[in-house]
Design a protein around this motif. Structure first.
Motif, PDB file in Angstrom:
ATOM      1  N   ARG A   1      45.144  32.541  43.059  1.00  0.00           N
ATOM      2  CA  ARG A   1      44.198  31.520  43.517  1.00  0.00           C
ATOM      3  C   ARG A   1      43.573  31.960  44.827  1.00  0.00           C
ATOM      4  N   SER A   2      42.290  31.734  44.977  1.00  0.00           N
ATOM      5  CA  SER A   2      41.569  32.185  46.169  1.00  0.00           C
ATOM      6  C   SER A   2      42.020  31.470  47.432  1.00  0.00           C
ATOM      7  N   ASP A   3      42.547  30.261  47.333  1.00  0.00           N
ATOM      8  CA  ASP A   3      42.973  29.551  48.539  1.00  0.00           C
ATOM      9  C   ASP A   3      44.318  30.049  49.057  1.00  0.00           C
ATOM     10  N   ASP A   4      44.997  30.915  48.300  1.00  0.00           N
ATOM     11  CA  ASP A   4      46.280  31.467  48.716  1.00  0.00           C
ATOM     12  C   ASP A   4      46.148  32.838  49.381  1.00  0.00           C
ATOM     13  N   MET A   5      44.945  33.339  49.543  1.00  0.00           N
ATOM     14  CA  MET A   5      44.801  34.711  50.007  1.00  0.00           C
ATOM     15  C   MET A   5      44.660  34.809  51.526  1.00  0.00           C
ATOM     16  N   ALA A   6      44.973  35.998  52.047  1.00  0.00           N
ATOM     17  CA  ALA A   6      44.840  36.277  53.472  1.00  0.00           C
ATOM     18  C   ALA A   6      43.366  36.233  53.868  1.00  0.00           C
ATOM     19  N   ASP A   7      43.104  35.991  55.135  1.00  0.00           N
ATOM     20  CA  ASP A   7      41.728  35.883  55.630  1.00  0.00           C
ATOM     21  C   ASP A   7      40.875  37.107  55.319  1.00  0.00           C
ATOM     22  N   VAL A   8      41.459  38.308  55.370  1.00  0.00           N
ATOM     23  CA  VAL A   8      40.681  39.521  55.141  1.00  0.00           C
ATOM     24  C   VAL A   8      40.055  39.534  53.747  1.00  0.00           C
ATOM     25  N   PHE A   9      40.690  38.876  52.790  1.00  0.00           N
ATOM     26  CA  PHE A   9      40.150  38.838  51.441  1.00  0.00           C
ATOM     27  C   PHE A   9      38.909  37.950  51.344  1.00  0.00           C
TER      28      PHE A   9
ATOM     29  N   PHE B   1      33.683  45.324  48.757  1.00  0.00           N
ATOM     30  CA  PHE B   1      34.718  45.239  47.732  1.00  0.00           C
ATOM     31  C   PHE B   1      34.735  43.859  47.114  1.00  0.00           C
ATOM     32  N   LEU B   2      35.331  43.806  45.943  1.00  0.00           N
ATOM     33  CA  LEU B   2      35.524  42.522  45.307  1.00  0.00           C
ATOM     34  C   LEU B   2      36.990  42.389  44.930  1.00  0.00           C
ATOM     35  N   ILE B   3      37.404  41.150  44.845  1.00  0.00           N
ATOM     36  CA  ILE B   3      38.768  40.840  44.453  1.00  0.00           C
ATOM     37  C   ILE B   3      38.744  40.457  42.981  1.00  0.00           C
ATOM     38  N   CYS B   4      39.555  41.132  42.193  1.00  0.00           N
ATOM     39  CA  CYS B   4      39.700  40.838  40.774  1.00  0.00           C
ATOM     40  C   CYS B   4      41.164  40.465  40.582  1.00  0.00           C
ATOM     41  N   SER B   5      41.408  39.168  40.539  1.00  0.00           N
ATOM     42  CA  SER B   5      42.797  38.730  40.568  1.00  0.00           C
ATOM     43  C   SER B   5      42.987  37.437  39.796  1.00  0.00           C
ATOM     44  N   GLY B   6      44.192  37.245  39.341  1.00  0.00           N
ATOM     45  CA  GLY B   6      44.575  35.982  38.731  1.00  0.00           C
ATOM     46  C   GLY B   6      45.133  35.023  39.769  1.00  0.00           C
TER      47      GLY B   6
ATOM     48  N   HIS C   1      36.326  38.318  52.949  1.00  0.00           N
ATOM     49  CA  HIS C   1      35.156  39.182  53.112  1.00  0.00           C
ATOM     50  C   HIS C   1      34.631  39.667  51.765  1.00  0.00           C
ATOM     51  N   ALA C   2      35.383  39.399  50.724  1.00  0.00           N
ATOM     52  CA  ALA C   2      35.069  39.967  49.420  1.00  0.00           C
ATOM     53  C   ALA C   2      34.489  38.922  48.469  1.00  0.00           C
ATOM     54  N   THR C   3      33.788  39.429  47.488  1.00  0.00           N
ATOM     55  CA  THR C   3      33.360  38.610  46.369  1.00  0.00           C
ATOM     56  C   THR C   3      34.569  38.412  45.462  1.00  0.00           C
ATOM     57  N   TRP C   4      34.663  37.262  44.841  1.00  0.00           N
ATOM     58  CA  TRP C   4      35.812  36.905  44.025  1.00  0.00           C
ATOM     59  C   TRP C   4      35.447  36.967  42.549  1.00  0.00           C
ATOM     60  N   LEU C   5      36.226  37.677  41.750  1.00  0.00           N
ATOM     61  CA  LEU C   5      36.062  37.730  40.295  1.00  0.00           C
ATOM     62  C   LEU C   5      37.416  37.401  39.673  1.00  0.00           C
ATOM     63  N   PRO C   6      37.587  36.157  39.202  1.00  0.00           N
ATOM     64  CA  PRO C   6      38.894  35.782  38.644  1.00  0.00           C
ATOM     65  C   PRO C   6      39.152  36.433  37.294  1.00  0.00           C
ATOM     66  N   LYS C   7      40.427  36.734  37.044  1.00  0.00           N
ATOM     67  CA  LYS C   7      40.861  37.232  35.743  1.00  0.00           C
ATOM     68  C   LYS C   7      41.164  36.028  34.866  1.00  0.00           C
TER      69      LYS C   7
ATOM     70  N   SER D   1      32.101  51.333  46.570  1.00  0.00           N
ATOM     71  CA  SER D   1      32.663  49.989  46.556  1.00  0.00           C
ATOM     72  C   SER D   1      34.099  50.067  46.035  1.00  0.00           C
ATOM     73  N   ALA D   2      34.757  48.917  46.045  1.00  0.00           N
ATOM     74  CA  ALA D   2      36.138  48.881  45.564  1.00  0.00           C
ATOM     75  C   ALA D   2      36.401  47.562  44.848  1.00  0.00           C
ATOM     76  N   ILE D   3      37.360  47.618  43.937  1.00  0.00           N
ATOM     77  CA  ILE D   3      37.845  46.439  43.231  1.00  0.00           C
ATOM     78  C   ILE D   3      39.342  46.372  43.487  1.00  0.00           C
ATOM     79  N   LEU D   4      39.791  45.259  44.056  1.00  0.00           N
ATOM     80  CA  LEU D   4      41.203  45.119  44.405  1.00  0.00           C
ATOM     81  C   LEU D   4      41.853  43.964  43.666  1.00  0.00           C
ATOM     82  N   ASP D   5      43.030  44.228  43.158  1.00  0.00           N
ATOM     83  CA  ASP D   5      43.916  43.136  42.754  1.00  0.00           C
ATOM     84  C   ASP D   5      44.699  42.804  44.021  1.00  0.00           C
ATOM     85  N   ILE D   6      44.971  41.555  44.255  1.00  0.00           N
ATOM     86  CA  ILE D   6      45.677  41.169  45.481  1.00  0.00           C
ATOM     87  C   ILE D   6      47.151  41.529  45.398  1.00  0.00           C
ATOM     88  N   ALA D   7      47.798  41.155  44.307  1.00  0.00           N
ATOM     89  CA  ALA D   7      49.244  41.334  44.170  1.00  0.00           C
ATOM     90  C   ALA D   7      49.540  42.615  43.404  1.00  0.00           C
ATOM     91  N   LEU D   8      49.992  43.628  44.135  1.00  0.00           N
ATOM     92  CA  LEU D   8      50.390  44.887  43.528  1.00  0.00           C
ATOM     93  C   LEU D   8      51.913  44.955  43.502  1.00  0.00           C
TER      94      LEU D   8
END
Length: 135
Positions: free
Chosen positions: A91-99, A84-89, A101-107, A58-65
């Motif tokens: 907002r989920s409504d600002d992300m690209a469609d491909v994201f 994969f899951l998204i671990c990011s601060g 597909h992931a579970t969201w875990l907010p920071k 699996s993978a954990i991605l921050d959106i903004a690198l």
């Protein structure tokens, strides 16, 4: 080592793509304490090179690198059916469609929530794989 585009599957390995060192180390320590093997990468290029020849569980991605959005990494994970899951601060409504597909875990998050979310993502993939085999 690869032979004929063979990708080495790394069971129980979690790819962590996070450019903030303290956050990356915190995620790594939490996962390692639970028995996971971790690969930390801080940029799109490094993570994509790893994915050329390795398949994490699996993978954990921050959106903004620092070198841009991790969108290309997410697309690679989706194409290869790696959960994969998204671990990011962000907002989920600002992300690209491909994201999506992931579970969201907010920071910020609690370590127990991280472990539960990673376990859920891996379990969902296992169930999906079983269903695909039966079809």
């Amino acid at each position: 080592m690869t032979l004929n585009n063979f990708s080495i599957r790394k069971p129980n390995t979690v790819l962590i793509v996070e450019d903030e060192p303290l956050i990356a180390l915190d995620i790594e320590q939490t996962l390692m304490n639970a028995g996971h093997i971790c690969e930390i990468h801080t940029s799109n290029g490094d993570a994509l090179r790893l994915l050329e020849h390795n398949t994490p569980a699996s993978a954990i991605l921050d959106i903004a690198l620092k070198d841009g959005s991790s969108e290309q990494i997410a697309r690679s994970l989706v194409c290869r059916n790696i959960p994969f899951l998204i671990c990011s601060g962000s907002r989920s409504d600002d992300m690209a469609d491909v994201f999506r597909h992931a579970t969201w875990l907010p920071k910020p998050f609690e370590p127990s929530r991280l472990l539960d979310t990673v376990a859920d993502v891996i379990a969902q993939r296992a169930i999906q794989g079983e269903m695909e085999q039966r079809a």
